[in-house]
Design a protein around this motif. Structure first.
Motif, PDB file in Angstrom:
ATOM      1  N   VAL A 181      18.095  60.426 -22.516  1.00 55.62           N
ATOM      2  CA  VAL A 181      19.014  60.421 -23.660  1.00 55.62           C
ATOM      3  C   VAL A 181      19.442  61.841 -24.026  1.00 55.62           C
ATOM      4  O   VAL A 181      20.639  62.111 -24.222  1.00 55.62           O
ATOM      5  CB  VAL A 181      18.362  59.731 -24.872  1.00 55.62           C
ATOM      6  N   SER A 182      18.497  62.772 -24.117  1.00 58.54           N
ATOM      7  CA  SER A 182      18.852  64.150 -24.489  1.00 58.54           C
ATOM      8  C   SER A 182      19.767  64.786 -23.451  1.00 58.54           C
ATOM      9  O   SER A 182      20.705  65.506 -23.796  1.00 58.54           O
ATOM     10  CB  SER A 182      17.591  64.997 -24.680  1.00 58.54           C
ATOM     11  N   ALA A 183      19.526  64.508 -22.164  1.00 62.04           N
ATOM     12  CA  ALA A 183      20.349  65.090 -21.103  1.00 62.04           C
ATOM     13  C   ALA A 183      21.765  64.513 -21.104  1.00 62.04           C
ATOM     14  O   ALA A 183      22.748  65.240 -20.919  1.00 62.04           O
ATOM     15  CB  ALA A 183      19.689  64.867 -19.743  1.00 62.04           C
ATOM     16  N   ILE A 184      21.868  63.205 -21.314  1.00 58.43           N
ATOM     17  CA  ILE A 184      23.193  62.567 -21.315  1.00 58.43           C
ATOM     18  C   ILE A 184      24.017  63.043 -22.504  1.00 58.43           C
ATOM     19  O   ILE A 184      25.210  63.374 -22.361  1.00 58.43           O
ATOM     20  CB  ILE A 184      23.048  61.028 -21.327  1.00 58.43           C
ATOM     21  N   ILE A 185      23.408  63.096 -23.691  1.00 53.86           N
ATOM     22  CA  ILE A 185      24.134  63.576 -24.875  1.00 53.86           C
ATOM     23  C   ILE A 185      24.569  65.021 -24.663  1.00 53.86           C
ATOM     24  O   ILE A 185      25.699  65.409 -24.995  1.00 53.86           O
ATOM     25  CB  ILE A 185      23.264  63.451 -26.139  1.00 53.86           C
ATOM     26  N   PHE A 186      23.685  65.830 -24.092  1.00 50.46           N
ATOM     27  CA  PHE A 186      23.985  67.240 -23.807  1.00 50.46           C
ATOM     28  C   PHE A 186      25.172  67.362 -22.863  1.00 50.46           C
ATOM     29  O   PHE A 186      26.075  68.176 -23.079  1.00 50.46           O
ATOM     30  CB  PHE A 186      22.745  67.901 -23.209  1.00 50.46           C
ATOM     31  N   ILE A 198      33.123  66.753 -12.297  1.00 53.36           N
ATOM     32  CA  ILE A 198      32.030  65.782 -12.231  1.00 53.36           C
ATOM     33  C   ILE A 198      30.717  66.482 -11.910  1.00 53.36           C
ATOM     34  O   ILE A 198      29.687  66.250 -12.570  1.00 53.36           O
ATOM     35  CB  ILE A 198      32.321  64.703 -11.169  1.00 53.36           C
ATOM     36  N   LEU A 199      30.741  67.371 -10.903  1.00 57.99           N
ATOM     37  CA  LEU A 199      29.522  68.096 -10.544  1.00 57.99           C
ATOM     38  C   LEU A 199      29.061  68.981 -11.701  1.00 57.99           C
ATOM     39  O   LEU A 199      27.851  69.136 -11.931  1.00 57.99           O
ATOM     40  CB  LEU A 199      29.752  68.945  -9.282  1.00 57.99           C
ATOM     41  N   GLY A 200      30.016  69.536 -12.441  1.00 61.89           N
ATOM     42  CA  GLY A 200      29.668  70.355 -13.594  1.00 61.89           C
ATOM     43  C   GLY A 200      28.908  69.552 -14.638  1.00 61.89           C
ATOM     44  O   GLY A 200      27.891  70.008 -15.174  1.00 61.89           O
ATOM     45  N   ILE A 204      25.057  69.989 -15.828  1.00 62.50           N
ATOM     46  CA  ILE A 204      24.702  70.177 -17.236  1.00 62.50           C
ATOM     47  C   ILE A 204      23.651  69.150 -17.653  1.00 62.50           C
ATOM     48  O   ILE A 204      22.718  69.460 -18.407  1.00 62.50           O
ATOM     49  CB  ILE A 204      25.957  70.092 -18.126  1.00 62.50           C
ATOM     50  N   ALA A 205      23.769  67.916 -17.138  1.00 61.92           N
ATOM     51  CA  ALA A 205      22.738  66.915 -17.405  1.00 61.92           C
ATOM     52  C   ALA A 205      21.412  67.332 -16.779  1.00 61.92           C
ATOM     53  O   ALA A 205      20.350  67.198 -17.392  1.00 61.92           O
ATOM     54  CB  ALA A 205      23.176  65.548 -16.864  1.00 61.92           C
ATOM     55  N   LEU A 206      21.475  67.885 -15.553  1.00 55.88           N
ATOM     56  CA  LEU A 206      20.249  68.326 -14.871  1.00 55.88           C
ATOM     57  C   LEU A 206      19.581  69.485 -15.603  1.00 55.88           C
ATOM     58  O   LEU A 206      18.353  69.520 -15.739  1.00 55.88           O
ATOM     59  CB  LEU A 206      20.574  68.731 -13.431  1.00 55.88           C
ATOM     60  N   VAL A 207      20.389  70.433 -16.079  1.00 53.18           N
ATOM     61  CA  VAL A 207      19.789  71.544 -16.811  1.00 53.18           C
ATOM     62  C   VAL A 207      19.277  71.049 -18.163  1.00 53.18           C
ATOM     63  O   VAL A 207      18.303  71.583 -18.705  1.00 53.18           O
ATOM     64  CB  VAL A 207      20.784  72.719 -16.964  1.00 53.18           C
ATOM     65  N   GLY A 208      19.904  69.985 -18.685  1.00 53.33           N
ATOM     66  CA  GLY A 208      19.376  69.356 -19.894  1.00 53.33           C
ATOM     67  C   GLY A 208      17.994  68.771 -19.651  1.00 53.33           C
ATOM     68  O   GLY A 208      17.099  68.861 -20.505  1.00 53.33           O
ATOM     69  N   VAL A 209      17.801  68.162 -18.471  1.00 56.23           N
ATOM     70  CA  VAL A 209      16.480  67.650 -18.101  1.00 56.23           C
ATOM     71  C   VAL A 209      15.488  68.806 -17.964  1.00 56.23           C
ATOM     72  O   VAL A 209      14.336  68.707 -18.393  1.00 56.23           O
ATOM     73  CB  VAL A 209      16.562  66.846 -16.787  1.00 56.23           C
ATOM     74  N   LEU A 210      15.946  69.912 -17.353  1.00 53.97           N
ATOM     75  CA  LEU A 210      15.083  71.090 -17.220  1.00 53.97           C
ATOM     76  C   LEU A 210      14.676  71.626 -18.588  1.00 53.97           C
ATOM     77  O   LEU A 210      13.498  71.930 -18.823  1.00 53.97           O
ATOM     78  CB  LEU A 210      15.793  72.182 -16.421  1.00 53.97           C
ATOM     79  N   PHE A 211      15.635  71.740 -19.509  1.00 52.46           N
ATOM     80  CA  PHE A 211      15.319  72.206 -20.864  1.00 52.46           C
ATOM     81  C   PHE A 211      14.320  71.267 -21.539  1.00 52.46           C
ATOM     82  O   PHE A 211      13.414  71.704 -22.256  1.00 52.46           O
ATOM     83  CB  PHE A 211      16.594  72.296 -21.704  1.00 52.46           C
TER      84      PHE A 211
END
Length: 297
Positions: A181-186, A198-200, A204-211
């Motif tokens: 949820v946090s990654a998708i909203i981000f 799309i890759l961007g 951003i979702a992946l770095v949201g998961v990392l954060f």
């Protein structure tokens, strides 16, 4: 619908209320910068086009900081107020806890990640350096964007990780759901950025998961805040790449026109390239190693 089995307001409603209120506060707090732009560059705004407004802001960095920085401060203020009075929690519970060495490691890791991507693109000929390493071009943008990206790093981690994930945790949601949820909203929050790809959005979702992993692994916001600040600043204001589609003003200036967009990210910036994907994944292992040694110490 509105409450869970514990008779608590569901996390989704709290997050939605905070997001909408935060968005309104950002617009209100950005108004002084908008009015200042009308005073200093009114003639260029006569067309009313979005592109011309962005160009006008770009020509006046302090006005841009007043607008964007003001909006960011408004978002931070609302996040803290609603966390305290609606969620009835403290700043420590939001994530401001733990040693400041986490912030230092985050700053180092974010800067190092962008530096590695820059070196890989440079040695493979995917970018052209427009000024030499011995002639960095410092400007007013060097200062204004440093202030802005510090504010952005604090604000986005306070909301997307601190508020969203902690609210979900307090309502008994699973850890994997908090990540998703946090990654998708981000990612969706960056969906209206210029030159978005799309890759961007995936990165951003992946770095949201990392954060999110950094937040959980250290039980603190300091590490993701530090990484977020230098990831943005070194990308746009040291090495001169676009940051999530926004215009760069780097100490060094690069051209990506002759490079492979799948690696450079094209007009969206490094976050739209596969090298960013690679470094985000490596960031997970770096965080895991740091967190294990941090606990051991």
């Amino acid at each position: 619908m509105f409450k869970n089995e514990r008779n608590q307001v569901r996390a989704g409603w709290l997050i939605l209320i905070t997001f909408v209120t935060m968005f309104i506060a950002q617009q209100v707090f950005a108004l002084p910068g908008v009015f200042a732009l009308m005073v200093v560059d009114f003639s260029s705004l006569s067309t009313g086009s979005e592109a011309e407004v962005l160009n006008a802001f770009d020509r006046h960095p302090w006005v841009f900081l007043l607008s964007q920085g003001g909006g960011t401060i408004g978002g931070m203020l609302i996040t803290v107020l609603l966390w305290k009075f609606m969620n009835k929690r403290t700043l420590k519970e939001l994530g401001f806890r733990g040693p400041l060495k986490d912030l230092g490691f985050g700053l180092l890791l974010g800067a190092l990640s962008i530096f590695i991507i820059f070196v890989l693109l440079y040695v493979t000929g995917n970018i052209e350096l427009l000024n030499t390493f011995s002639t960095p071009e410092f400007s007013i943008y060097t200062i204004t964007f440093l202030i802005l990206f510090i504010l952005v790093g604090f604000f986005e981690e306070m909301f997307f990780r601190g508020y969203v994930m902690s609210t979900m945790a307090n309502r008994g949601n699973s850890r994997w759901l908090m990540y998703v949820v946090s990654a998708i909203i981000f990612s969706l929050a960056h969906g209206m950025n210029p030159n978005v790809s799309i890759l961007g959005l995936v990165n951003i979702a992946l770095v949201g998961v990392l954060f999110a992993y950094m937040f959980i692994a250290t039980n603190s916001l300091w590490l993701p805040i530090g990484y977020h600040i230098t990831w943005n600043y070194f990308q746009g204001n040291v090495f001169g790449f676009a940051v999530s589609g926004l215009s760069p003003h780097g100490i060094y200036n690069v051209s990506v026109e002759g490079g492979n967009d799948l690696l450079t990210g094209g007009a969206f910036g490094l976050e739209g390239g596969l090298l960013a994907t690679l470094l985000i994944v490596l960031g997970y292992f770096a965080t895991r190693f740091y967190a294990k040694n941090r606990k051991h110490t």
